[in-house]
Design a protein around this motif. Structure first.
Motif, mmCIF file in Angstrom:
data_model
loop_
_atom_site.group_PDB
_atom_site.id
_atom_site.type_symbol
_atom_site.label_atom_id
_atom_site.label_comp_id
_atom_site.label_asym_id
_atom_site.label_seq_id
_atom_site.Cartn_x
_atom_site.Cartn_y
_atom_site.Cartn_z
ATOM 1 N N SER A 51 60.973 45.744 16.810
ATOM 2 C CA SER A 51 61.690 45.977 16.743
ATOM 3 C C SER A 51 61.465 45.841 14.752
ATOM 4 O O SER A 51 61.543 45.586 14.407
ATOM 5 C CB SER A 51 63.297 45.137 16.583
ATOM 6 N N GLY A 52 60.243 46.817 14.808
ATOM 7 C CA GLY A 52 59.720 46.276 13.293
ATOM 8 C C GLY A 52 58.966 45.642 12.939
ATOM 9 O O GLY A 52 58.102 45.558 12.082
ATOM 10 N N VAL A 53 58.593 44.918 14.349
ATOM 11 C CA VAL A 53 57.554 43.415 13.992
ATOM 12 C C VAL A 53 56.788 43.770 14.674
ATOM 13 O O VAL A 53 56.589 43.360 15.720
ATOM 14 C CB VAL A 53 58.218 42.207 14.191
ATOM 15 N N VAL A 54 55.179 43.506 13.916
ATOM 16 C CA VAL A 54 54.219 43.192 14.346
ATOM 17 C C VAL A 54 53.342 41.862 15.073
ATOM 18 O O VAL A 54 53.514 41.107 14.064
ATOM 19 C CB VAL A 54 52.608 44.772 13.997
ATOM 20 N N THR A 55 53.091 41.042 16.322
ATOM 21 C CA THR A 55 52.861 40.520 16.274
ATOM 22 C C THR A 55 50.948 40.474 16.295
ATOM 23 O O THR A 55 50.392 41.208 17.847
ATOM 24 C CB THR A 55 53.251 39.758 17.809
ATOM 25 N N THR A 63 42.666 30.003 11.669
ATOM 26 C CA THR A 63 41.765 31.523 11.735
ATOM 27 C C THR A 63 43.089 32.163 11.746
ATOM 28 O O THR A 63 43.143 32.678 10.198
ATOM 29 C CB THR A 63 41.429 32.180 12.533
ATOM 30 N N LYS A 64 44.393 32.013 12.138
ATOM 31 C CA LYS A 64 45.617 32.449 11.926
ATOM 32 C C LYS A 64 45.901 32.023 10.028
ATOM 33 O O LYS A 64 46.251 33.009 9.812
ATOM 34 C CB LYS A 64 46.777 31.375 12.800
ATOM 35 N N GLU A 65 46.119 30.531 10.092
ATOM 36 C CA GLU A 65 45.879 30.606 8.357
ATOM 37 C C GLU A 65 45.540 31.033 7.610
ATOM 38 O O GLU A 65 45.789 31.567 6.068
ATOM 39 C CB GLU A 65 46.259 29.197 8.245
ATOM 40 N N TRP A 66 44.011 30.652 7.802
ATOM 41 C CA TRP A 66 43.278 32.006 6.923
ATOM 42 C C TRP A 66 43.592 33.563 6.265
ATOM 43 O O TRP A 66 43.553 34.174 5.355
ATOM 44 C CB TRP A 66 41.934 31.515 7.626
ATOM 45 N N VAL A 67 43.442 33.973 7.367
ATOM 46 C CA VAL A 67 43.968 35.330 8.036
ATOM 47 C C VAL A 67 45.280 35.649 7.070
ATOM 48 O O VAL A 67 45.639 36.659 6.016
ATOM 49 C CB VAL A 67 43.952 35.770 8.868
ATOM 50 N N SER A 68 46.344 34.824 7.541
ATOM 51 C CA SER A 68 47.763 34.853 6.957
ATOM 52 C C SER A 68 47.497 35.195 5.945
ATOM 53 O O SER A 68 48.457 35.708 4.440
ATOM 54 C CB SER A 68 48.578 33.758 7.124
ATOM 55 N N SER A 69 47.272 34.194 4.541
ATOM 56 C CA SER A 69 46.583 33.660 3.324
ATOM 57 C C SER A 69 46.236 34.795 2.583
ATOM 58 O O SER A 69 46.597 34.487 0.792
ATOM 59 C CB SER A 69 46.437 32.320 2.571
ATOM 60 N N HIS A 70 44.714 34.971 3.369
ATOM 61 C CA HIS A 70 43.891 36.122 2.531
ATOM 62 C C HIS A 70 44.538 37.909 2.558
ATOM 63 O O HIS A 70 43.680 38.507 1.588
ATOM 64 C CB HIS A 70 42.842 35.794 3.022
ATOM 65 N N GLN A 80 52.014 49.469 6.741
ATOM 66 C CA GLN A 80 53.176 50.970 6.757
ATOM 67 C C GLN A 80 52.734 51.961 6.621
ATOM 68 O O GLN A 80 53.508 52.953 6.358
ATOM 69 C CB GLN A 80 54.238 50.138 5.318
ATOM 70 N N ALA A 81 51.082 52.425 5.584
ATOM 71 C CA ALA A 81 50.923 53.714 5.789
ATOM 72 C C ALA A 81 50.730 54.824 6.893
ATOM 73 O O ALA A 81 51.288 56.264 6.917
ATOM 74 C CB ALA A 81 49.130 53.565 5.085
ATOM 75 N N CYS A 82 50.922 53.996 8.530
ATOM 76 C CA CYS A 82 50.916 54.647 9.556
ATOM 77 C C CYS A 82 52.374 54.745 9.645
ATOM 78 O O CYS A 82 52.763 55.409 11.247
ATOM 79 C CB CYS A 82 50.186 54.196 10.580
ATOM 80 N N ASP A 83 52.907 53.416 9.776
ATOM 81 C CA ASP A 83 54.279 53.104 10.637
ATOM 82 C C ASP A 83 55.313 52.702 9.507
ATOM 83 O O ASP A 83 55.400 51.274 9.425
ATOM 84 C CB ASP A 83 54.442 52.519 11.646
ATOM 85 N N ALA A 84 56.480 53.857 9.150
ATOM 86 C CA ALA A 84 57.366 52.656 7.943
ATOM 87 C C ALA A 84 58.386 51.896 8.629
ATOM 88 O O ALA A 84 58.974 51.639 7.700
ATOM 89 C CB ALA A 84 57.907 53.923 7.447
ATOM 90 N N HIS A 85 58.627 51.587 9.695
ATOM 91 C CA HIS A 85 59.369 51.691 10.530
ATOM 92 C C HIS A 85 58.797 49.931 10.684
ATOM 93 O O HIS A 85 60.100 48.544 10.877
ATOM 94 C CB HIS A 85 59.431 52.035 11.726
ATOM 95 N N VAL A 86 57.579 49.423 10.170
ATOM 96 C CA VAL A 86 57.121 47.532 10.326
ATOM 97 C C VAL A 86 57.074 47.148 9.075
ATOM 98 O O VAL A 86 57.272 47.588 8.157
ATOM 99 C CB VAL A 86 55.124 47.896 10.657
ATOM 100 N N HIS A 87 58.164 46.481 9.443
ATOM 101 C CA HIS A 87 58.866 45.261 7.901
ATOM 102 C C HIS A 87 58.239 44.402 8.120
ATOM 103 O O HIS A 87 58.040 43.546 7.128
ATOM 104 C CB HIS A 87 59.972 45.544 7.291
ATOM 105 N N ALA A 88 57.026 43.239 9.146
ATOM 106 C CA ALA A 88 56.731 42.984 9.176
ATOM 107 C C ALA A 88 55.705 42.220 10.386
ATOM 108 O O ALA A 88 55.194 43.047 11.131
ATOM 109 C CB ALA A 88 57.540 41.334 9.262
ATOM 110 N N ILE A 89 53.954 40.994 9.665
ATOM 111 C CA ILE A 89 53.774 41.192 10.659
ATOM 112 C C ILE A 89 53.438 40.207 10.938
ATOM 113 O O ILE A 89 52.859 38.719 9.903
ATOM 114 C CB ILE A 89 52.116 42.175 10.259
ATOM 115 N N HIS A 90 53.500 39.646 11.966
ATOM 116 C CA HIS A 90 53.375 37.440 12.090
ATOM 117 C C HIS A 90 51.639 37.493 12.914
ATOM 118 O O HIS A 90 51.409 38.718 13.815
ATOM 119 C CB HIS A 90 54.519 37.249 12.873
ATOM 120 N N ILE A 91 51.439 36.600 12.489
ATOM 121 C CA ILE A 91 50.075 36.428 13.278
ATOM 122 C C ILE A 91 50.264 34.655 13.969
ATOM 123 O O ILE A 91 51.194 33.852 13.222
ATOM 124 C CB ILE A 91 48.643 35.904 11.801
ATOM 125 N N GLN A 92 49.910 34.858 15.633
ATOM 126 C CA GLN A 92 50.157 33.918 16.209
ATOM 127 C C GLN A 92 48.953 33.393 16.620
ATOM 128 O O GLN A 92 47.827 33.273 16.915
ATOM 129 C CB GLN A 92 51.297 33.889 17.527
#
Length: 92
Positions: A51-55, A63-70, A80-92
């Motif tokens: 549903s437009g969210v990449v995990t 690593t999660k926090e570092w990658v998220s912040s940088h 989004q350049a490849c798939d405009a339907h994506v509105h969020a990326i979450h890192i777990q």
């Protein structure tokens, strides 16, 4: 198109998430260098696409926090350049 997204294949057809992930990781490696890639990005994996969210999965909370912040805003723009339907990326 920005410099960050210019190295990723864009297409009117939506690419498979695995293909977009691989292209994004290659573009990040090319932009930020092998050291950054090995230290922070190489252990990341595609977890899910729904549903437009990449995990993405990180090997540790640090690593999660570092990658998220940088890198997260840049990663979202690349995806989004490849798939405009994506509105969020979450890192777990």
């Amino acid at each position: 198109m920005s410099v960050a997204t210019s190295t990723i294949t864009t297409n009117l057809a939506i690419l498979e998430p695995e293909v977009i992930f691989a292209q994004m990781m290659t573009a990040l490696r090319n932009k930020h260098g092998d050291g950054v890639y090995r230290s922070w990005l190489s252990a990341m994996h595609l977890g899910a696409y729904d549903s437009g969210v990449v995990t993405l999965l990180a090997p540790s909370r640090f690593t999660k926090e570092w990658v998220s912040s940088h890198y997260l805003p840049e990663m979202l723009l690349m995806w989004q350049a490849c798939d405009a339907h994506v509105h969020a990326i979450h890192i777990q």
